[in-house]
Design a protein around this motif. Structure first.
Motif, PDB file in Angstrom:
ATOM      1  N   GLY A 139      -6.452  -8.440 -13.326  1.00  0.00           N
ATOM      2  CA  GLY A 139      -6.064  -9.289 -14.454  1.00  0.00           C
ATOM      3  C   GLY A 139      -4.566  -9.532 -14.575  1.00  0.00           C
ATOM      4  N   ASN A 140      -3.775  -8.949 -13.692  1.00  0.00           N
ATOM      5  CA  ASN A 140      -2.313  -9.050 -13.817  1.00  0.00           C
ATOM      6  C   ASN A 140      -1.814 -10.286 -13.061  1.00  0.00           C
ATOM      7  OD1 ASN A 140       0.418  -8.685 -14.027  1.00  0.00           O
ATOM      8  ND2 ASN A 140       0.392  -6.528 -13.450  1.00  0.00           N
ATOM      9  N   ALA A 141      -1.992 -11.444 -13.685  1.00  0.00           N
ATOM     10  CA  ALA A 141      -1.686 -12.717 -13.017  1.00  0.00           C
ATOM     11  C   ALA A 141      -0.217 -12.852 -12.595  1.00  0.00           C
ATOM     12  CB  ALA A 141      -2.100 -13.877 -13.911  1.00  0.00           C
ATOM     13  N   PRO A 142       0.783 -12.499 -13.449  1.00  0.00           N
ATOM     14  CA  PRO A 142       2.174 -12.659 -13.005  1.00  0.00           C
ATOM     15  C   PRO A 142       2.501 -11.813 -11.774  1.00  0.00           C
ATOM     16  CG  PRO A 142       2.068 -12.354 -15.386  1.00  0.00           C
ATOM     17  CD  PRO A 142       0.699 -12.059 -14.859  1.00  0.00           C
ATOM     18  N   SER A 143       1.905 -10.621 -11.709  1.00  0.00           N
ATOM     19  CA  SER A 143       2.184  -9.738 -10.568  1.00  0.00           C
ATOM     20  C   SER A 143       1.533 -10.276  -9.288  1.00  0.00           C
ATOM     21  CB  SER A 143       1.674  -8.331 -10.891  1.00  0.00           C
ATOM     22  OG  SER A 143       1.982  -7.441  -9.864  1.00  0.00           O
ATOM     23  N   ARG A 144       0.304 -10.760  -9.406  1.00  0.00           N
ATOM     24  CA  ARG A 144      -0.378 -11.353  -8.238  1.00  0.00           C
ATOM     25  C   ARG A 144       0.414 -12.569  -7.745  1.00  0.00           C
ATOM     26  NH1 ARG A 144      -5.183 -13.501  -8.843  1.00  0.00           N
ATOM     27  NH2 ARG A 144      -6.419 -12.497  -7.219  1.00  0.00           N
ATOM     28  N   ALA A 145       0.905 -13.378  -8.697  1.00  0.00           N
ATOM     29  CA  ALA A 145       1.660 -14.584  -8.319  1.00  0.00           C
ATOM     30  C   ALA A 145       2.959 -14.210  -7.608  1.00  0.00           C
ATOM     31  CB  ALA A 145       1.950 -15.417  -9.564  1.00  0.00           C
ATOM     32  N   LEU A 146       3.605 -13.162  -8.104  1.00  0.00           N
ATOM     33  CA  LEU A 146       4.883 -12.732  -7.508  1.00  0.00           C
ATOM     34  C   LEU A 146       4.702 -12.358  -6.040  1.00  0.00           C
ATOM     35  CD1 LEU A 146       7.920 -11.853  -8.179  1.00  0.00           C
ATOM     36  CD2 LEU A 146       6.973  -9.553  -8.398  1.00  0.00           C
ATOM     37  N   VAL A 147       3.706 -11.513  -5.753  1.00  0.00           N
ATOM     38  CA  VAL A 147       3.555 -11.062  -4.362  1.00  0.00           C
ATOM     39  C   VAL A 147       2.990 -12.172  -3.470  1.00  0.00           C
ATOM     40  CG1 VAL A 147       3.390  -8.626  -4.971  1.00  0.00           C
ATOM     41  CG2 VAL A 147       1.281  -9.934  -4.687  1.00  0.00           C
ATOM     42  N   ARG A 148       2.129 -13.021  -4.043  1.00  0.00           N
ATOM     43  CA  ARG A 148       1.598 -14.127  -3.230  1.00  0.00           C
ATOM     44  C   ARG A 148       2.736 -15.048  -2.792  1.00  0.00           C
ATOM     45  NH1 ARG A 148      -2.178 -16.356  -6.430  1.00  0.00           N
ATOM     46  NH2 ARG A 148      -4.041 -15.470  -5.481  1.00  0.00           N
ATOM     47  N   ARG A 149       3.628 -15.364  -3.746  1.00  0.00           N
ATOM     48  CA  ARG A 149       4.782 -16.219  -3.410  1.00  0.00           C
ATOM     49  C   ARG A 149       5.657 -15.575  -2.342  1.00  0.00           C
ATOM     50  NH1 ARG A 149       5.142 -17.548  -9.118  1.00  0.00           N
ATOM     51  NH2 ARG A 149       6.475 -15.735  -9.414  1.00  0.00           N
ATOM     52  N   ALA A 150       5.718 -14.241  -2.323  1.00  0.00           N
ATOM     53  CA  ALA A 150       6.576 -13.536  -1.357  1.00  0.00           C
ATOM     54  C   ALA A 150       5.916 -13.396   0.009  1.00  0.00           C
ATOM     55  CB  ALA A 150       6.941 -12.158  -1.904  1.00  0.00           C
ATOM     56  N   GLY A 151       4.661 -13.822   0.135  1.00  0.00           N
ATOM     57  CA  GLY A 151       4.002 -13.785   1.441  1.00  0.00           C
ATOM     58  C   GLY A 151       3.020 -12.651   1.645  1.00  0.00           C
ATOM     59  N   PHE A 152       2.742 -11.869   0.590  1.00  0.00           N
ATOM     60  CA  PHE A 152       1.736 -10.818   0.719  1.00  0.00           C
ATOM     61  C   PHE A 152       0.349 -11.456   0.859  1.00  0.00           C
ATOM     62  CE2 PHE A 152       3.703  -6.689  -0.862  1.00  0.00           C
ATOM     63  CZ  PHE A 152       5.008  -7.152  -0.866  1.00  0.00           C
ATOM     64  N   ARG A 153      -0.561 -10.748   1.535  1.00  0.00           N
ATOM     65  CA  ARG A 153      -1.943 -11.208   1.663  1.00  0.00           C
ATOM     66  C   ARG A 153      -2.859 -10.222   0.932  1.00  0.00           C
ATOM     67  NH1 ARG A 153      -0.304  -9.116   6.662  1.00  0.00           N
ATOM     68  NH2 ARG A 153      -1.176  -7.042   6.926  1.00  0.00           N
ATOM     69  N   LEU A 154      -3.966 -10.733   0.442  1.00  0.00           N
ATOM     70  CA  LEU A 154      -4.946  -9.871  -0.232  1.00  0.00           C
ATOM     71  C   LEU A 154      -5.778  -9.184   0.841  1.00  0.00           C
ATOM     72  CD1 LEU A 154      -6.311  -8.857  -2.795  1.00  0.00           C
ATOM     73  CD2 LEU A 154      -7.716 -10.931  -2.776  1.00  0.00           C
ATOM     74  N   GLU A 155      -5.686  -7.837   0.888  1.00  0.00           N
ATOM     75  CA  GLU A 155      -6.395  -7.090   1.944  1.00  0.00           C
ATOM     76  C   GLU A 155      -7.727  -6.546   1.468  1.00  0.00           C
ATOM     77  OE1 GLU A 155      -3.859  -3.962   3.351  1.00  0.00           O
ATOM     78  OE2 GLU A 155      -2.997  -5.268   4.900  1.00  0.00           O
ATOM     79  N   GLY A 156      -7.844  -6.256   0.184  1.00  0.00           N
ATOM     80  CA  GLY A 156      -9.103  -5.654  -0.238  1.00  0.00           C
ATOM     81  C   GLY A 156      -9.092  -5.251  -1.697  1.00  0.00           C
ATOM     82  N   PHE A 157     -10.180  -4.658  -2.094  1.00  0.00           N
ATOM     83  CA  PHE A 157     -10.402  -4.256  -3.484  1.00  0.00           C
ATOM     84  C   PHE A 157     -10.702  -2.763  -3.508  1.00  0.00           C
ATOM     85  CE2 PHE A 157     -13.260  -3.610  -7.130  1.00  0.00           C
ATOM     86  CZ  PHE A 157     -12.467  -4.123  -8.146  1.00  0.00           C
ATOM     87  N   SER A 158      -9.997  -2.031  -4.354  1.00  0.00           N
ATOM     88  CA  SER A 158     -10.151  -0.580  -4.415  1.00  0.00           C
ATOM     89  C   SER A 158     -10.599  -0.171  -5.815  1.00  0.00           C
ATOM     90  CB  SER A 158      -8.828   0.104  -4.077  1.00  0.00           C
ATOM     91  OG  SER A 158      -8.348  -0.326  -2.830  1.00  0.00           O
ATOM     92  N   PRO A 159     -11.897   0.132  -5.990  1.00  0.00           N
ATOM     93  CA  PRO A 159     -12.394   0.517  -7.316  1.00  0.00           C
ATOM     94  C   PRO A 159     -11.778   1.841  -7.776  1.00  0.00           C
ATOM     95  CG  PRO A 159     -14.197   0.065  -5.786  1.00  0.00           C
ATOM     96  CD  PRO A 159     -12.950   0.126  -4.975  1.00  0.00           C
ATOM     97  N   ALA A 160     -11.538   1.951  -9.066  1.00  0.00           N
ATOM     98  CA  ALA A 160     -11.068   3.207  -9.685  1.00  0.00           C
ATOM     99  C   ALA A 160      -9.942   3.839  -8.882  1.00  0.00           C
ATOM    100  CB  ALA A 160     -12.240   4.177  -9.841  1.00  0.00           C
ATOM    101  N   MET A 161      -8.924   3.050  -8.532  1.00  0.00           N
ATOM    102  CA  MET A 161      -7.908   3.511  -7.572  1.00  0.00           C
ATOM    103  C   MET A 161      -6.787   4.336  -8.193  1.00  0.00           C
ATOM    104  SD  MET A 161      -5.360   1.318  -5.227  1.00  0.00           S
ATOM    105  CE  MET A 161      -4.563   2.078  -3.813  1.00  0.00           C
ATOM    106  N   LEU A 162      -6.284   3.903  -9.353  1.00  0.00           N
ATOM    107  CA  LEU A 162      -5.114   4.567  -9.933  1.00  0.00           C
ATOM    108  C   LEU A 162      -5.372   4.910 -11.397  1.00  0.00           C
ATOM    109  CD1 LEU A 162      -2.221   2.321  -8.518  1.00  0.00           C
ATOM    110  CD2 LEU A 162      -2.697   4.692  -7.894  1.00  0.00           C
TER     111      LEU A 162
END
Ligand SMILES: CC(C)(COP(=O)(O)OP(=O)(O)OC[C@H]1O[C@@H](n2cnc3c(N)ncnc32)[C@H](O)[C@@H]1OP(=O)(O)O)[C@@H](O)C(=O)NCCC(=O)NCCS
Length: 181
Positions: A139-162
């Motif tokens: 749900g953290n849209a600004p953070s997802r947008a920041l890394v996407r703009r920087a060239g990060f790729r979505l690698e996966g989904f980690s349930p109950a991670m942190l």
């Protein structure tokens, strides 16, 4: 006249990065206090001198961590935010886990995007890393947008991670590897 970003390791047109110091406690905690509404529920940076000393001390002393303050040129080097690299592993992995936060007055102005670009060059250059990951709640849209703009790729989904704010939170794992090798 000295440049406002003279103390920085690396600088761009609007911001520079310099390591955390214990002397930044007062400014950091004041800006963090002003930024509670921006940071919650994603991030809980130190807002007291005691918490700052422990947080910054670990970033300064522990070899598996590094922390950088984002300083703004047009505000005489005032703090705009921060970036951390945690869980640094060398050897065949050469990877670290990224954390970051803007301070409220600096958010939404493109300063963190510039700072993240500087951090990537520093991490893949002098720090000798090959990969950085950012674990982000969906749900953290600004953070997802920041890394996407920087060239990060979505690698996966980690349930109950942190464990954040008392509950185990699902995270998306975004990552970038050194484009130069
Ligand atoms: C995640 C976070 C650091 C992103 O910071 P940010 O200020 O949004 O990032 P930027 O500095 O790159 O700013 C981007 C915005 O500035 C705008 N902008 C304005 N001037 C700009 C410029 N010259 N260049 C680039 N972008 C500019 C962009 O259009 C963008 O706006 P948009 O979100 O409406 O698209 C911030 O939202 C934050 O601190 N969140 C809380 C803590 C947090 O979630 N941490 C991460 C946990 S995983």
């Amino acid at each position: 006249m000295p440049d406002a970003l003279d103390r920085c390791l690396t600088a761009g047109p609007r911001v520079g990065l310099r390591p955390f110091t214990l002397d930044d406690a007062e400014e950091f905690t004041a800006r963090a206090e002003e930024s509670v509404a921006l940071h919650r529920p994603w991030l809980f940076p130190p807002r007291t001198a005691e918490h700052y000393a422990a947080y910054a001390g670990a970033l300064i002393e522990e070899p598996a961590r590094a922390g950088f303050l984002v300083c703004e040129r047009e505000r005489a080097g005032a703090l705009a935010g921060f970036l951390t690299v945690n869980n640094i592993v060398h050897g065949a992995f050469r990877s670290g886990a990224l954390g970051y936060g803007a301070f409220a007055h600096a958010a939404g102005r493109g300063l963190m995007g510039e700072a993240l670009g500087l951090l990537l060059a520093h991490a893949f250059g002098p720090m000798g890393l090959h990969r950085l990951e950012a674990n982000i709640q969906p749900g953290n849209a600004p953070s997802r947008a920041l890394v996407r703009r920087a060239g990060f790729r979505l690698e996966g989904f980690s349930p109950a991670m942190l464990l954040i704010d008392g509950a185990w939170r699902d995270h998306e794992r975004w990552a970038i590897t050194d484009p130069c090798g």
